[in-house]
Each structure stands twice: as C-alpha cells, then as structure tokens.
Design an enzyme around this catalytic site. Sequence first.
Site, mmCIF file in Angstrom:
data_model
loop_
_atom_site.group_PDB
_atom_site.id
_atom_site.type_symbol
_atom_site.label_atom_id
_atom_site.label_comp_id
_atom_site.label_asym_id
_atom_site.label_seq_id
_atom_site.Cartn_x
_atom_site.Cartn_y
_atom_site.Cartn_z
ATOM 1 N N LYS A 68 0.811 -1.228 0.000
ATOM 2 C CA LYS A 68 0.000 0.000 0.000
ATOM 3 C C LYS A 68 0.847 1.282 0.000
ATOM 4 O O LYS A 68 0.396 2.328 -0.450
ATOM 5 C CB LYS A 68 -0.939 0.015 1.204
ATOM 6 C CG LYS A 68 -2.145 -0.897 1.054
ATOM 7 C CD LYS A 68 -3.059 -0.756 2.250
ATOM 8 C CE LYS A 68 -4.372 -1.456 2.030
ATOM 9 N NZ LYS A 68 -5.356 -1.167 3.075
ATOM 10 N N ASP A 108 -10.261 3.102 1.494
ATOM 11 C CA ASP A 108 -10.502 2.632 2.876
ATOM 12 C C ASP A 108 -11.257 3.704 3.673
ATOM 13 O O ASP A 108 -12.202 3.407 4.405
ATOM 14 C CB ASP A 108 -9.176 2.298 3.577
ATOM 15 C CG ASP A 108 -8.587 0.988 3.074
ATOM 16 O OD1 ASP A 108 -9.378 0.088 2.710
ATOM 17 O OD2 ASP A 108 -7.353 0.858 3.028
#
Length: 274
Positions: A68, A108
């Site tokens: 990420k 997210d």
Amino acid sequence: MINGSTKIFGIIGNPVKHSLSPAMHNRAFAELGINAVYLPFCVEDIASAIKGMRAMGIHGVSVTIPHKESVFKELDEIDPVALKIGAVNTLRFVEVGGYTEVHGSNTDWLGANRALQEKINLAGKKAVIFGAGGSARAIGFGLQEEGAQISLCSRTEEKGRELASKLDCEWQPLSEAELLKGDVLINATSVGMAPLEKICLISKNGLNNFNVVMDIVYAPLKTKLLTDAEDVGCTVINGLEMLLYQGVAQFELWTGKVAPVEVMRQELMKGTGN
Ligand code: NAP
C-alpha cells in the site's frame, strides 16, 4: 463467460489467498452483466508487477499488504487524500495519448465514512479512534475530510503521538479510555479478533459516553466491543460494512456504475461464514 473482450481486474498483495475481494467483485460484475473478471495476484516485486499490468492492459487492481505504501513510486497520479494518508489501495490504468498511466487512490477512508454515514451525519461530530496503525490513519484523515473532529487513543505512546501530530489532533493513552466522550467511537486496532476476541479496550461504563460504535474487526462479526456497546444502547456498525463500502467505492471508480451493494454484502457474509 470469459471471451476476447473480458476486462481484467484483480488484487495485488502477499498473501492474497484469504482475500474476500474476488468473490465480492466477481459477484458484482455478474449482477450488472459486466464482461469483467477479478483475480488474485500474489505479488512480491511491485515494480515488475505494475510494469507487467501496464503492458497487459489490466484495467484496475486493489492493493493490499505489503504494497500500500511501496506502490507510490510506480504511480503517475495519486489522489490528494491518498497522499495525506500515505497509502493507496486502488489503482486504475488509464490510457492517456497512447501511454498507460497508473492512477492511485484510497477507498478505505471512503468505506469507513460511508459505513458511519449510514447511521450518523459526521460533519461537526466528535469521533474517538482506538489505534494508531494504518487503518487508524486512513480513518482519521477520512473523518477530517467529512468535517468531524477526531482524537486518538492507543497503546504505544510514541507511535500514537506521532500519528496525532500528523492529524493535528489530541492523543490519550488507553488507560484513559474510560474518560473519553464523543459521538462516535471506532476501534481500529486488531483487539477483538482471535486470539484477542474476549478483550474489549473500554468498559460498558465508558461506552455510555458514545452514541455510535464501529469496530473495523470483522472476524468475528459481533466483537465483544459491539456486544457491550449494544448492551448499553449504542448504535453499532460491524467491520464488514467498511470492507464492503471500500469495495463499493472501488467498483464505482472502475466501472462508473452504481455498485450492487446488497449482493456484494451477501458475498462478504458468505466469505466470513455468516
Ligand atoms: P496495524 O497497522 O498493524 O495497527 C494495529 C493497531 O492495533 C496498532 O495501533 C496497535 O497498537 C493496535 N493493537 C494491536 N494489538 C493491541 C492490543 N493488544 N492492545 C491495544 N492495541 C493493540 O493494523 P491495521 O492495518 O490498522 O488493522 C487493524 C485491524 O483492522 C486489523 O484487525 C485488520 O484486520 C482490521 N482491518 C479491517 C478493515 C475493514 O475494512 N473492516 C480494513 C483494514 C483493517 P500500537 O499502536 O501500540 O502498535
């Protein structure tokens, strides 16, 4: 039916075997009759993987641990909130003048916000976040985007204060959790998940100081925190909702269509044995 026009999407990470995203996205493609497939790719070398995907005409991928952050240097464009968060979980491959650009974003925080917004309007609300890891960071920046006022409460002081300083918010140790007050409480630690499933970081007494409680742990679906919060009359949100809505945001970004939320939720429930 896979044919010569099928668009390819997927998830890159290591490991990816456990991921619930292939079932969720493939069900959504099927539901809307979109000719696309979503596959798991276990990736160690992120630079080579991105180069290969660019060359092969992959349309979009989810990015998970451990890439990420390391994926940043492979990107042509990064959305401003993902930049603030310092993590990307979604890539789009976009044709620009004969060259395939890779655009990174983070859904997210969108997932957490949408799960919360179903129960409470976040603007101007006070939210306490337990934890100072990657999820706390994404949720913290995301809540601020929505105009909420946040504070952090976590175990390791140095790490907690470091994130609080980036978010420009207050930090308290977990030993003071009982004294905290707010509209929303979010558990962004792994406490509640096995082997810590019998643990809750705050007493029922402390939970009385909140209206809405969200746990981002989704296995088990009903953590001890959510059971206790429900017992004292709080509105509760389980961790599957954030997972669902981050996927919904990815699907909508990739396809430009409204995601079939209910069937995606059903796949996640099945995948977690619920
Ligand atoms: P992370 O970066 O490793 O951070 C974990 C956090 O949990 C840290 O702040 C750590 O405290 C805290 N912690 C761990 N054990 C603890 C304990 N015994 N007591 C108090 N604090 C403890 O992990 P993450 O990526 O943020 O993920 C956190 C959890 O969220 C995981 O369970 C993950 O599966 C879940 N998750 C759910 C979703 C969703 O969509 N629902 C998305 C992402 C992650 P220190 O600060 O002291 O290290």
